[in-house]
Motif scaffolding. Structure first.
Motif, PDB file in Angstrom:
ATOM      1  N   LYS A 196       0.833  -1.217   0.000  1.00  6.59           N
ATOM      2  CA  LYS A 196       0.000   0.000   0.000  1.00  6.59           C
ATOM      3  C   LYS A 196       0.867   1.266   0.000  1.00  6.59           C
ATOM      4  O   LYS A 196       0.706   2.145  -0.850  1.00  6.59           O
ATOM      5  CB  LYS A 196      -0.929  -0.004   1.225  1.00  6.59           C
ATOM      6  CG  LYS A 196      -1.885  -1.189   1.220  1.00  6.59           C
ATOM      7  CD  LYS A 196      -2.703  -1.278   2.492  1.00  6.59           C
ATOM      8  CE  LYS A 196      -1.936  -1.708   3.710  1.00  6.59           C
ATOM      9  NZ  LYS A 196      -1.417  -3.090   3.641  1.00  6.59           N
ATOM     10  N   THR A 197       1.769   1.342   0.959  1.00  3.44           N
ATOM     11  CA  THR A 197       2.615   2.539   1.058  1.00  3.44           C
ATOM     12  C   THR A 197       3.616   2.583  -0.097  1.00  3.44           C
ATOM     13  O   THR A 197       3.829   3.642  -0.708  1.00  3.44           O
ATOM     14  CB  THR A 197       3.355   2.547   2.413  1.00  3.44           C
ATOM     15  OG1 THR A 197       2.376   2.657   3.445  1.00  3.44           O
ATOM     16  CG2 THR A 197       4.325   3.716   2.520  1.00  3.44           C
ATOM     17  N   THR A 198       4.222   1.446  -0.396  1.00  5.98           N
ATOM     18  CA  THR A 198       5.250   1.452  -1.447  1.00  5.98           C
ATOM     19  C   THR A 198       4.654   1.776  -2.815  1.00  5.98           C
ATOM     20  O   THR A 198       5.309   2.437  -3.628  1.00  5.98           O
ATOM     21  CB  THR A 198       6.028   0.121  -1.464  1.00  5.98           C
ATOM     22  OG1 THR A 198       5.111  -0.956  -1.400  1.00  5.98           O
ATOM     23  CG2 THR A 198       7.003   0.047  -0.305  1.00  5.98           C
TER      24      THR A 198
ATOM     25  N   PHE B 158      -1.479  10.790   1.709  1.00  6.27           N
ATOM     26  CA  PHE B 158      -1.784  10.727   3.143  1.00  6.27           C
ATOM     27  C   PHE B 158      -1.650   9.261   3.561  1.00  6.27           C
ATOM     28  O   PHE B 158      -2.588   8.468   3.437  1.00  6.27           O
ATOM     29  CB  PHE B 158      -3.195  11.263   3.428  1.00  6.27           C
ATOM     30  CG  PHE B 158      -3.390  12.719   3.047  1.00  6.27           C
ATOM     31  CD1 PHE B 158      -2.323  13.601   2.988  1.00  6.27           C
ATOM     32  CD2 PHE B 158      -4.667  13.194   2.753  1.00  6.27           C
ATOM     33  CE1 PHE B 158      -2.505  14.946   2.651  1.00  6.27           C
ATOM     34  CE2 PHE B 158      -4.868  14.534   2.413  1.00  6.27           C
ATOM     35  CZ  PHE B 158      -3.779  15.403   2.355  1.00  6.27           C
ATOM     36  N   ASP B 159      -0.455   8.938   4.043  1.00  7.64           N
ATOM     37  CA  ASP B 159      -0.114   7.542   4.308  1.00  7.64           C
ATOM     38  C   ASP B 159      -0.669   7.092   5.661  1.00  7.64           C
ATOM     39  O   ASP B 159      -0.439   7.752   6.678  1.00  7.64           O
ATOM     40  CB  ASP B 159       1.420   7.419   4.271  1.00  7.64           C
ATOM     41  CG  ASP B 159       1.893   5.985   4.342  1.00  7.64           C
ATOM     42  OD1 ASP B 159       1.278   5.116   3.694  1.00  7.64           O
ATOM     43  OD2 ASP B 159       2.894   5.730   5.036  1.00  7.64           O
ATOM     44  N   GLU B 160      -1.325   5.977   5.666  1.00 13.71           N
ATOM     45  CA  GLU B 160      -1.937   5.360   6.866  1.00 13.71           C
ATOM     46  C   GLU B 160      -3.047   6.226   7.458  1.00 13.71           C
ATOM     47  O   GLU B 160      -3.328   6.149   8.654  1.00 13.71           O
ATOM     48  CB  GLU B 160      -0.895   5.042   7.970  1.00 13.71           C
ATOM     49  CG  GLU B 160       0.460   4.509   7.520  1.00 13.71           C
ATOM     50  CD  GLU B 160       0.430   3.147   6.829  1.00 13.71           C
ATOM     51  OE1 GLU B 160      -0.660   2.539   6.772  1.00 13.71           O
ATOM     52  OE2 GLU B 160       1.482   2.707   6.334  1.00 13.71           O
ATOM     53  N   ILE B 161      -3.697   7.014   6.643  1.00 11.22           N
ATOM     54  CA  ILE B 161      -4.754   7.898   7.180  1.00 11.22           C
ATOM     55  C   ILE B 161      -5.967   7.101   7.660  1.00 11.22           C
ATOM     56  O   ILE B 161      -6.693   7.536   8.559  1.00 11.22           O
ATOM     57  CB  ILE B 161      -5.168   8.975   6.158  1.00 11.22           C
ATOM     58  CG1 ILE B 161      -6.040  10.045   6.853  1.00 11.22           C
ATOM     59  CG2 ILE B 161      -5.854   8.380   4.938  1.00 11.22           C
ATOM     60  CD1 ILE B 161      -6.338  11.258   6.012  1.00 11.22           C
TER      61      ILE B 161
HETATM   62 MG    MG Z   1       1.750   1.239   4.828  1.00 11.33          MG
END
Ligand code: MG
Ligand code: ATP
Length: 177
Positions: free
Chosen positions: A21-23, A107-110
């Motif tokens: 997800k983040t990458t 917006f990472d991990e929002i």
């Molecule tokens: Mg992540």
């Protein structure tokens, strides 16, 4: 049918329990930066490690990288401090949605700070819908809320088929952090 190539801001969500997800959000940021676009990243949760992407992100031109959260919320002993950190991060995120200085914001991990009740879901949805019309937004995190999914244009659910974590393999530098 002619294709309208004018900039139209999209909302993307990377959710699900699988890795990526983040990458994937950072990969898209890298793609935008390559075109000379200006990118803003807010990490709503600070993990255990200073990640490779954060080290590079904090020194990359055209990229504003903020890591705002305190620790992993689920490991935290101080929910009040976490709430304040999350709300401060959201206040910046909200201004970025109207700001001419960015072409893409992440917006990472929002999703976590919404699921923890630190920031109201309807406020986030309203701010997203009221954003500058040509601004792209990427949201990441598990358990994306249905209301968030309904305002998004692209929603991808990462599905874990295999991960060596279950076999006791520790997080590997360069891959996990
Ligand atoms: Mg992540
Ligand atoms: P990444 O940052 O690698 O793209 P992610 O954003 O999808 O992962 P998060 O839920 O934010 O995943 O979790 C962060 C950490 O957990 C990362 O080190 C990631 O590699 C790891 N991770 C992600 N999914 C899994 C999984 N299904 N099993 C074990 N570890 C995982």
């Amino acid at each position: 049918m002619s294709i309208d190539r004018r900039a139209r801001g999209l909302i993307l969500i990377n959710t699900g329990n699988g890795k990526g997800k983040t990458t994937a959000a950072i990969g898209t940021a890298f793609r935008a930066l390559g075109h000379g676009m200006r990118v803003g990243m807010i990490q709503f949760i600070k993990g255990k490690w200073k990640t490779g992407e954060r080290k590079l992100g904090e020194q990359t031109p055209n990229l504003t990288w903020l890591t705002m959260g305190h620790g992993f919320t689920w490991e935290s002993l101080d929910l009040d401090r976490d709430r304040k950190a999350a709300q401060a991060a959201w206040e910046i995120a909200r201004t970025w949605l109207m700001d001419e200085s960015y072409d893409l914001v992440v917006f990472d991990e929002i999703t976590y700070i919404i699921n923890y009740g630190f920031v109201a879901l309807d406020q986030v949805c309203a701010a997203l819908q009221a954003r500058r019309s040509d601004l792209h937004v990427i949201l990441t995190g598990r358990d994306a809320q249905a209301e968030l999914i309904s305002v998004a244009d692209v929603v991808t659910e990462m599905q874990p088929l295999k991960h060596p974590y279950g076999d006791g393999v520790q997080a590997q530098k360069g891959i996990e952090f």
